[in-house]
Design a protein around this motif. Structure first.
Motif, short mmCIF file in Angstrom:
data_model
loop_
_atom_site.label_atom_id
_atom_site.label_comp_id
_atom_site.label_asym_id
_atom_site.label_seq_id
_atom_site.Cartn_x
_atom_site.Cartn_y
_atom_site.Cartn_z
N ALA A 1 23.49 29.08 23.85
CA ALA A 1 23.55 30.45 23.33
C ALA A 1 22.93 30.57 21.95
CB ALA A 1 25.00 30.93 23.29
N ARG B 1 31.76 43.50 18.07
CA ARG B 1 31.79 42.29 18.89
C ARG B 1 31.18 42.50 20.28
NH1 ARG B 1 33.72 37.36 19.04
NH2 ARG B 1 34.53 36.51 20.99
N GLU C 1 27.63 41.57 20.12
CA GLU C 1 27.52 40.15 19.77
C GLU C 1 27.83 39.26 20.97
OE1 GLU C 1 26.73 39.65 16.48
OE2 GLU C 1 26.58 37.46 16.65
N ARG D 1 19.70 30.81 16.47
CA ARG D 1 19.59 32.25 16.64
C ARG D 1 20.41 32.97 15.57
NH1 ARG D 1 17.52 33.89 21.58
NH2 ARG D 1 17.61 32.29 23.22
N PRO D 2 20.04 34.19 15.24
CA PRO D 2 20.75 34.94 14.19
C PRO D 2 22.09 35.50 14.69
CG PRO D 2 18.98 36.28 15.09
CD PRO D 2 18.86 34.93 15.73
N VAL D 3 23.07 34.60 14.85
CA VAL D 3 24.39 35.05 15.28
C VAL D 3 25.25 35.39 14.07
CG1 VAL D 3 24.41 33.71 17.42
CG2 VAL D 3 25.23 32.67 15.29
N ASN D 4 26.24 36.24 14.29
CA ASN D 4 27.24 36.53 13.26
C ASN D 4 28.20 35.35 13.19
OD1 ASN D 4 30.05 37.35 12.53
ND2 ASN D 4 28.97 39.20 11.90
N ASP E 1 25.10 39.48 23.82
CA ASP E 1 23.93 38.67 23.50
C ASP E 1 24.23 37.18 23.63
OD1 ASP E 1 22.58 40.97 22.98
OD2 ASP E 1 22.77 40.87 20.80
N PHE E 2 25.42 36.82 23.18
CA PHE E 2 25.82 35.41 23.23
C PHE E 2 25.78 34.89 24.66
CE2 PHE E 2 29.01 31.98 23.21
CZ PHE E 2 28.60 31.26 22.10
N ILE E 3 26.37 35.66 25.56
CA ILE E 3 26.42 35.23 26.97
C ILE E 3 25.02 35.22 27.58
CG2 ILE E 3 27.28 35.80 29.27
CD1 ILE E 3 29.71 37.13 27.90
N LEU E 4 24.29 36.29 27.37
CA LEU E 4 22.96 36.36 27.98
C LEU E 4 22.06 35.23 27.50
CD1 LEU E 4 22.27 40.22 28.09
CD2 LEU E 4 23.27 38.71 29.82
N ASN E 5 22.11 34.94 26.20
CA ASN E 5 21.30 33.84 25.68
C ASN E 5 21.73 32.50 26.25
OD1 ASN E 5 19.47 35.24 24.06
ND2 ASN E 5 20.97 35.39 22.39
N ALA E 6 23.03 32.39 26.53
CA ALA E 6 23.53 31.11 27.03
C ALA E 6 23.03 30.80 28.44
CB ALA E 6 25.05 31.10 27.01
N ILE E 7 22.75 31.84 29.22
CA ILE E 7 22.36 31.59 30.61
C ILE E 7 20.89 31.88 30.89
CG2 ILE E 7 24.69 32.06 31.46
CD1 ILE E 7 23.70 34.80 32.40
N HIS F 1 31.97 35.88 14.33
CA HIS F 1 32.08 36.01 15.78
C HIS F 1 31.80 34.68 16.47
CE1 HIS F 1 32.96 40.20 16.15
NE2 HIS F 1 31.92 40.57 15.41
N MET F 2 30.85 33.96 15.92
CA MET F 2 30.50 32.66 16.50
C MET F 2 31.70 31.72 16.49
SD MET F 2 28.31 30.52 17.73
CE MET F 2 28.29 28.72 17.88
#
Lengths: 203, 203
Positions: free
Chosen positions: B198, A187, A190, B144-147, A193-199, B150-151
């Motif tokens: 994100a 995690r 994961e 985006r290729p998220v899990n 990446d989630f946070i960075l992509n969001a901003i 986790h998403m």
DNA sequence: GTCTATAGGTAGATAGAC
DNA sequence: GTCTATCTACCTATAGAC
């Protein structure tokens, strides 16, 4: 790793029992049993249940706050800071998975007075440096125009919630403890990446 | 809005006390006082503390699970589903701010047996439809290729954590109850945008 | 420092009058 | 159905022997 001094073994036993049962359901007798000593000794070293609990809680809380504050205040670029926060914060929780739930539960159940006491302590969490940094990046147009307070809350939420809601999550996802730990390990990447992509701005 | 029947007033009082104190610290006497009836009556309607607690807990848990499942299984596009999940889920919590912490705390403190019982109930949370939908979108290359697991965890975390960690958050941010509520209201939009950004592909 | 024994208080639950 | 009175059990904390 068993503590050698009696006081140390009491504290270690108290950690175990308080974290599993919470303050109200924890029994002094059980703590004494786990420590392998007589119940009377608990009162010899820590005058009463409240003081013993406070010793356990304060130590747990400060461990979290200190680590968090170090990262919050670090003098590194935002994206690196996010990555190191997620990674290091989740590492602490991975080493001590029931600690976050313990802290949150007790803050919810003890009265306002208790919470005020904690929040006025020297080592309270101080996310202001991070919030300021986010705001600067927004104003400079280098990241999306997010609200800095919510952004900080998002980081905390994504890292801590899975540990706090662990029984529910394991119940829903039907995973055993080992699998759960592996999921938390993966995690880190994961969530970062989630946070960075969001901003991140679209280039 | 005060309940008219005695049984209803007991249940309402039990909700209040159990949610504020948790099972272990809650006192039958206090529940009786809040309900304005005699302690003996609690045992007349609900045989013991455990049964009274279970009545309160099950109702609270099902309210959450039912609402969540409805959204999880809705036949609408992913982006709309995320938006409606965040909005509707946070609305439930805004109407009942101490409910999420209550449920989480008790799941953490009661034993495995209790958790298993809850998770085998008819109205347990079932996020599989949402997870499947996320996976489809990833495979189709539309996000985006998220899990997907986790998403889903991210969505839950961002919505629920601020309510569960409310005392800590208010302590850190130094905000009163009214301000806190306003922040949670504005958070719906903020979180929705955060999630969508994100996972959205750069066009 | 560590133990045994017990005081003192409180909680959940029951019995029985009304 | 609702109340009063009470039982039993348990828990924190203390006193005192060793």
């Amino acid at each position: 790793m068993t503590e050698q001094t009696t006081e140390g073994r009491i504290l270690e036993a108290a950690r175990q029992v308080f974290m599993r049962k919470g303050f109200a359901a924890a029994r002094m007798q059980e703590i004494a049993d786990v420590a392998g000593i007589n119940k009377g000794l608990l009162h010899y070293y820590y005058r009463n249940k409240n003081k013993l609990f406070k010793a356990v809680f304060d130590e747990a809380f400060e461990r979290f706050a200190l680590q968090a504050n170090t990262i919050f205040a670090a003098d590194i670029p935002l994206f690196e800071k996010i990555e190191s926060f997620v990674s290091e914060y989740m590492d602490i929780m991975l080493e001590n998975p029931s600690l976050p739930a313990f802290v949150i539960n007790e803050l919810n159940q003890k009265g306002e007075e208790f919470v005020r006491g904690i929040m006025n302590s020297k080592h309270r969490p101080n996310p202001l440096p991070l919030i300021g940094q986010i705001q600067l990046e927004v104003e400079a147009g280098r990241i999306r125009p997010v609200n800095s307070l919510h952004m900080m809350l998002n980081m905390l939420s994504l890292c801590a919630f899975p540990f706090i809601a662990r029984p529910m999550f394991q119940g829903i996802a039907q995973v055993d403890d080992a699998t759960y730990m592996k999921l938390m390990e993966s995690r880190k990447r994961e969530v970062t990446d989630f946070i960075l992509n969001a901003i991140r701005l679209n280039q």
